[in-house]
Design a protein around this motif. Structure first.
Motif, mmCIF file in Angstrom:
data_model
loop_
_atom_site.group_PDB
_atom_site.id
_atom_site.type_symbol
_atom_site.label_atom_id
_atom_site.label_comp_id
_atom_site.label_asym_id
_atom_site.label_seq_id
_atom_site.Cartn_x
_atom_site.Cartn_y
_atom_site.Cartn_z
ATOM 1 N N GLY A 79 -9.880 8.620 7.246
ATOM 2 C CA GLY A 79 -9.606 9.183 8.570
ATOM 3 C C GLY A 79 -8.358 8.574 9.166
ATOM 4 N N GLY A 102 -3.262 2.707 7.065
ATOM 5 C CA GLY A 102 -2.528 3.562 6.133
ATOM 6 C C GLY A 102 -2.498 2.878 4.784
ATOM 7 N N ASP A 115 -6.140 -2.816 6.883
ATOM 8 C CA ASP A 115 -4.915 -2.272 6.281
ATOM 9 C C ASP A 115 -4.751 -0.842 6.806
ATOM 10 O OD1 ASP A 115 -2.833 -1.431 4.722
ATOM 11 O OD2 ASP A 115 -3.778 -1.863 2.783
HETATM 12 C C1 LIG Z 1 3.865 4.533 3.081
HETATM 13 S S1 LIG Z 1 2.232 4.826 2.505
HETATM 14 C C2 LIG Z 1 1.744 3.189 2.221
HETATM 15 C C3 LIG Z 1 0.538 3.047 1.362
HETATM 16 C C4 LIG Z 1 0.118 1.602 1.089
HETATM 17 N N1 LIG Z 1 -0.129 0.862 2.322
HETATM 18 C C5 LIG Z 1 1.143 0.859 0.282
HETATM 19 O O1 LIG Z 1 1.666 -0.135 0.805
HETATM 20 O O2 LIG Z 1 1.440 1.256 -0.831
HETATM 21 C C6 LIG Z 1 1.458 5.286 3.997
HETATM 22 C C7 LIG Z 1 0.007 5.748 3.908
HETATM 23 O O3 LIG Z 1 -0.472 5.849 5.249
HETATM 24 C C8 LIG Z 1 -1.276 7.001 5.393
HETATM 25 N N2 LIG Z 1 -1.234 7.330 6.822
HETATM 26 C C9 LIG Z 1 -0.154 7.678 7.569
HETATM 27 N N3 LIG Z 1 -0.500 7.817 8.849
HETATM 28 C C10 LIG Z 1 -1.837 7.541 8.932
HETATM 29 C C11 LIG Z 1 -2.771 7.506 10.000
HETATM 30 N N4 LIG Z 1 -2.413 7.737 11.262
HETATM 31 N N5 LIG Z 1 -4.056 7.226 9.712
HETATM 32 C C12 LIG Z 1 -4.451 6.963 8.437
HETATM 33 N N6 LIG Z 1 -3.595 6.973 7.382
HETATM 34 C C13 LIG Z 1 -2.308 7.247 7.638
HETATM 35 C C14 LIG Z 1 -0.694 8.004 4.421
HETATM 36 O O4 LIG Z 1 -1.678 8.912 4.020
HETATM 37 C C15 LIG Z 1 -0.221 7.103 3.270
HETATM 38 O O5 LIG Z 1 -1.208 6.987 2.289
#
Ligand SMILES: C[S@@+](CC[C@H](N)C(=O)[O-])C[C@H]1O[C@@H](n2cnc3c(N)ncnc32)[C@H](O)[C@@H]1O
Length: 379
Positions: free
Chosen positions: A87, A39, A37
């Protein structure tokens, strides 16, 4: 932590989205599948995958939300089936290839939260041959819009609400991608699918699309309304279309005209859109009817460059700020031997004058350790 809860509360409260993913996950996940999954936030999509029969989920997130995912899975007795990886998805390694990559980064226009680059990287490094990605593809949808509220937003920096000293930012405002919840009544052209991005295949660095928008009523053309139709799984589509009877409750994208212009039914507006795959820059042109010049806009022109950007060109010498110096010292102390308390004490001895208070320095150490370091627990 409150800001993180607020952010994820918003995602969870988004009417329609959760159900669409649940339905797509139920159709896609097979018993025993391993899932990544990207982000993952607080882990809701991975949780759905486990409930649908996945044997293991790797949730990756670079924000503090990953700690909520970790604690949630522990409380739910799922910690042995859900690995939390703190990360960036671009630098994280997985111990095994996965059957499914899942991600919810479709943004407002479908590509504008960087999903194309993120899934391309994930597909290359994490996915088993023949594995699935969710979403599978997006259709980019576009229509012309007449909406005073959008105009006001695009022109905000030149408005009476803003002191005249800031009016030079007017161009920056019009060259920004704005978010706006359009209704069907705001649209003054037919909608067009300008193209599709298929996340299951390689995409070029620069995506280019063009469209001819048929004007359906007399209007003042303020700019472009953009939205997505996103295929999560076969026959499961998610959209934020202002024209759909069952959209998810997410705003659309608004790309402003440089100068609004009058249109009348039967006119055709030619539009091009170019997108960098990492969604860092969006460039668009709008050709008004008649002999008026083509309007050329780009989010590149919305940026305000500072000395840091100049330093990045390599032509000028850069030196560290006090917090940059402190960070350099801090990272060198993270050696797998020193505890956080020992690092805080050492930092207080060497960098106290760089911070307004000892508490601020401690907070800096905690934040940077959370971002850049990890505790290796046995097993
Ligand atoms: C739109 S939210 C979605 C959260 C979850 N997947 C949901 O469906 O509720 C996007 C998440 O991706 C994380 N994120 C964005 N870019 C990322 C990256 N390059 N690596 C890791 N996390 C990332 C953000 O911190 C955020 O928590």
């Amino acid at each position: 932590m409150n800001a993180i809860l607020d952010e994820h509360q918003e995602y969870l409260a988004l009417s329609g989205r959760f159900e669409k993913y649940a339905s797509a996950i139920a159709r896609t996940v097979k018993p025993g599948d391993v899932v990544a999954d990207l982000g993952c936030g607080v882990g809701v999509l991975g949780l759905q995958c486990l409930q649908a029969g996945a044997s293991h989920v790797y949730g990756i997130d670079h924000s503090g939300a990953i700690e909520i995912a970790r604690e949630t899975m522990r409380r739910a007795g799922l910690a042995d089936r859900y690995s939390c990886l703190a990360g960036s998805t671009f630098t994280t390694q997985l111990p095994q290839p996965v059957d499914l990559i899942i991600c919810d980064h479709v943004g407002f226009f479908g590509f504008d939260y960087g999903i194309t680059e993120m899934l391309a990287d994930g597909r290359k490094r994490f996915l088993k041959p023949g594995g699935e990605v969710m979403p599978r593809r997006i259709r980019l949808m576009l229509a012309g819009a007449e909406a005073m509220a959008c105009r006001t937003r695009a022109d905000f920096w030149e408005s009476a609400a803003v002191p005249p000293e800031y009016h030079w930012l007017g161009e920056h405002g019009r060259n920004s991608r704005h978010r706006f919840g359009f209704s069907a009544a705001d649209l003054c052209t037919a909608s067009e699918c300008i193209g599709e991005i298929d996340f299951r295949s390689d995409q070029p660095d620069l995506l280019s699309f063009s469209a001819r928008l048929d004007v359906t009523r007399a209007a003042r053309f303020d700019g472009l309304a953009g939205w997505f139709e996103c295929e999560l799984a076969p026959d499961v589509w998610m959209t934020n279309s202002p024209l759909d009877p069952d959209p998810i409750e997410r705003p659309n994208a608004f790309l402003s005209a440089a100068e609004p212009f009058d249109v009348t039914s039967g006119d055709v507006i030619e539009v091009t859109i170019r997108i960098r795959r990492d969604a860092d820059t969006i460039a668009w042109t709008i050709q008004p009817p008649g002999a008026a010049p083509r309007q050329k806009l780009s989010t590149w022109k919305s940026r305000v460059f500072g000395s840091l950007d100049l330093a990045a060109t390599g032509d000028v010498a850069a030196s560290l700020t006090p917090s940059g110096r402190a960070l350099g010292t801090l990272l060198q102390m993270v050696d797998g031997q020193r505890s956080r308390t020992q690092i805080e004490e050492a930092m207080l001895a060497s960098h106290a004058t760089d911070f307004a208070s000892a508490e601020q320095l401690r907070e800096f150490v905690r934040r940077e350790l959370a971002r850049n370091a990890r505790v290796d627990t046995p097993g």
